[in-house]
Write an enzyme that holds these catalytic residues in place. Structure first.
Site: not given
Length: 189
Positions: A87-88, A91, A117-118, A137
């Site tokens: 997800g975010r 980051e 994923c991320h 991802y």
């Protein structure tokens, strides 16, 4: 069973946060979900990433997820494994030096680490995947390659294990991803 540390944060992908958290507990493992700057009992916001036929995923507001442990209180030596959802959140979590130190400690101790994923953005920032086969991802491929790993372009429902590291491209891989992570947990603990 294993004691698993899960590092998460605001706008983590909802399924990648909740499904492994609950599934690992259902398998008998103990999972502590922590977020830098937050305490047990506080919540994080999640986001739902969906694949709806566009060139990338769509994002919608998810649920509030209650943390069950406090980041500042954890003793990483008491954990058997680490889980990093996508997800975010990755980051900005990758900008936290303590988060990166924790990841490095688990890798150095040859403890199981799973990331989806991320989530592998955290692995690249920690500098721990050189020479590894890593899935994530697809948009994360450039940074995985720049970090010296071999990006594995696998089906969205697949996962890959390289040593003590399990990775997968996104939440549709949960069955295979969790099966491989669970296998490492029962072999290692």
């Amino acid at each position: 069973m294993a004691k698993v540390l899960m590092i998460t944060g605001d706008f983590v992908e909802d399924y990648e946060n909740m499904v492994p958290f609950q599934a690992l507990i259902a398998m008998g493992h103990n999972v502590d979900a922590v977020c830098p700057g937050k305490k047990a009992g506080q919540t994080i916001a999640t986001s739902i990433h969906d694949f709806e036929g566009f060139q990338t995923y769509t994002e919608k507001r998810g649920h509030n997820f209650e943390l069950n442990a406090t980041f500042d209180d954890i003793d990483i030596d008491t954990y058997d494994a680490l889980y990093l959802p996508g997800g975010r959140a990755p980051e900005y979590l990758r900008m936290n030096g303590k988060v990166l130190d924790i990841i490095r400690a688990f890798i150095s101790a040859n403890k199981p680490v799973a990331s989806i994923c991320h989530g592998p953005q955290l692995l690249t920032a920690a500098g721990v995947i050189e020479g590894k086969k890593v899935s994530a991802y697809p948009a994360c491929q450039p940074e995985i390659v720049m970090a010296g790993a071999e990006y594995m372009d696998i089906e969205m429902t697949a996962a890959i294990t390289d040593g003590m590291l399990v990775t997968a491209p996104a939440w549709p891989a949960h069955p295979e991803f969790l099966k491989q992570f669970h296998q490492l947990l029962i072999e290692k603990v």
